[in-house]
Design a protein around this motif. Sequence first.
Motif, PDB file in Angstrom:
ATOM      1  N   SER A   4     -40.109 -58.790 -41.257  1.00  0.00           N
ATOM      2  CA  SER A   4     -40.969 -58.462 -40.116  1.00  0.00           C
ATOM      3  C   SER A   4     -40.160 -58.209 -38.839  1.00  0.00           C
ATOM      4  N   ARG A   6     -41.943 -58.453 -36.043  1.00  0.00           N
ATOM      5  CA  ARG A   6     -42.898 -59.061 -35.113  1.00  0.00           C
ATOM      6  C   ARG A   6     -42.159 -59.781 -33.971  1.00  0.00           C
ATOM      7  N   GLY A   7     -42.622 -59.545 -32.761  1.00  0.00           N
ATOM      8  CA  GLY A   7     -42.063 -60.235 -31.607  1.00  0.00           C
ATOM      9  C   GLY A   7     -40.825 -59.588 -31.017  1.00  0.00           C
ATOM     10  N   SER A   9     -38.600 -56.801 -29.039  1.00  0.00           N
ATOM     11  CA  SER A   9     -38.899 -56.016 -27.837  1.00  0.00           C
ATOM     12  C   SER A   9     -38.403 -54.580 -28.033  1.00  0.00           C
ATOM     13  N   ALA A  28     -45.944 -51.222 -32.530  1.00  0.00           N
ATOM     14  CA  ALA A  28     -46.975 -52.170 -32.080  1.00  0.00           C
ATOM     15  C   ALA A  28     -47.767 -52.686 -33.276  1.00  0.00           C
ATOM     16  N   GLU A  30     -46.726 -53.254 -36.111  1.00  0.00           N
ATOM     17  CA  GLU A  30     -45.901 -54.253 -36.823  1.00  0.00           C
ATOM     18  C   GLU A  30     -45.707 -55.514 -35.991  1.00  0.00           C
ATOM     19  N   GLY A  31     -46.358 -55.582 -34.841  1.00  0.00           N
ATOM     20  CA  GLY A  31     -46.308 -56.809 -34.036  1.00  0.00           C
ATOM     21  C   GLY A  31     -45.188 -56.875 -33.019  1.00  0.00           C
ATOM     22  N   ALA A  32     -44.500 -55.741 -32.793  1.00  0.00           N
ATOM     23  CA  ALA A  32     -43.446 -55.728 -31.764  1.00  0.00           C
ATOM     24  C   ALA A  32     -44.084 -55.598 -30.378  1.00  0.00           C
ATOM     25  N   ASN A  33     -43.315 -55.995 -29.349  1.00  0.00           N
ATOM     26  CA  ASN A  33     -43.775 -55.849 -27.961  1.00  0.00           C
ATOM     27  C   ASN A  33     -43.176 -54.555 -27.416  1.00  0.00           C
ATOM     28  N   GLY A  56     -52.241 -53.818 -30.217  1.00  0.00           N
ATOM     29  CA  GLY A  56     -50.806 -54.015 -30.024  1.00  0.00           C
ATOM     30  C   GLY A  56     -50.468 -54.488 -28.625  1.00  0.00           C
ATOM     31  N   HIS A  82     -40.655 -58.896 -21.385  1.00  0.00           N
ATOM     32  CA  HIS A  82     -40.578 -59.409 -22.761  1.00  0.00           C
ATOM     33  C   HIS A  82     -39.350 -60.286 -23.021  1.00  0.00           C
ATOM     34  N   THR A 230     -35.521 -51.795 -39.109  1.00  0.00           N
ATOM     35  CA  THR A 230     -35.690 -53.032 -39.893  1.00  0.00           C
ATOM     36  C   THR A 230     -34.352 -53.735 -40.140  1.00  0.00           C
TER      37      THR A 230
END
Length: 257
Positions: A4, A6-7, A9, A28, A30-33, A56, A82, A230
Amino acid sequence: MFTSIRGLSVLVTGGTKGIGKGLAAAFAAEGANVVIVGRDREAGERAAAELASEGGVVSFEPGDVSSAESCAEVVAATLARHGGLDIVCCNAGIFPSASLAEMTPEQLEEVLGVNLKGTFFAVQAALPALRSSGRGRVIVTSSITGPITGFSGWSHYGASKAGQLGFMRSAALELARSGITINAIMPGNIITEGLADLGPEYLATMEAAIPLGRLGSIEEIASAALFLATEEAAYITGQTLVIDGGQTIPESLEAMG
Ligand code: NAP
């Protein structure tokens, strides 16, 4: 399937429209900021609100990549928002047409300033933060036009897109020891507002020249960029990925069979 993101930046230059907006949406999701950058404040805020409404974490920061100062401000705003920066998508680009015979020095400077120098400035501004990240990623949106193919009226654009690859390969060596990778995606003809402006005749001619028989989608470009960001792509640097429906393969229309 992949670790993941996620989180993390993410900064997407030219993220307010077209391919860049698709990159922002994919990160977004995938949970990114995500922070998106463009010059037009109204369009940028509208795009960020739209992407955020899909669930997102996306916000807009006004900026002009052709200015090193502006790139520094955008990165500073991202860090304030972030707490770090892990992934930079150097995607902002313009493609005005001008024949070589009529191109003015100002027109040349504008295209090189946004597409090529803008890539330098964004990466330079992000460098300290990418080093601190420990898994920094830069994804450059180049093109098939310039590095592989040519197009009348776009000699300045083609030079800027080929120049991005020259930049990328040397940058990959300079950044490698900091654990930062830099790779380029090379879209063919992708359906965006910018491309639609070139008119239905252009789009139909292009479709006829693409072995897969259609223009590409923004989502198809975004998934390639996502892969390069990734953990699993950590050993890929200084490379290019052509995403063009096979457009650059045939020698001629006859070769398409
Ligand atoms: P687009 O729909 O016209 O979007 C361009 C984006 O870049 C907008 O967000 C625009 O926002 C921003 N931008 C332009 N100049 C900027 C500047 N000086 N500073 C900051 N942001 C700026 O274009 P697109 O078709 O998505 O193209 C995006 C990238 O993909 C470009 O690098 C292009 O060369 C490349 N590409 C596109 C295709 C295609 O088929 N569409 C094919 C190959 C490569 P503002 O105008 O508000 O600044």
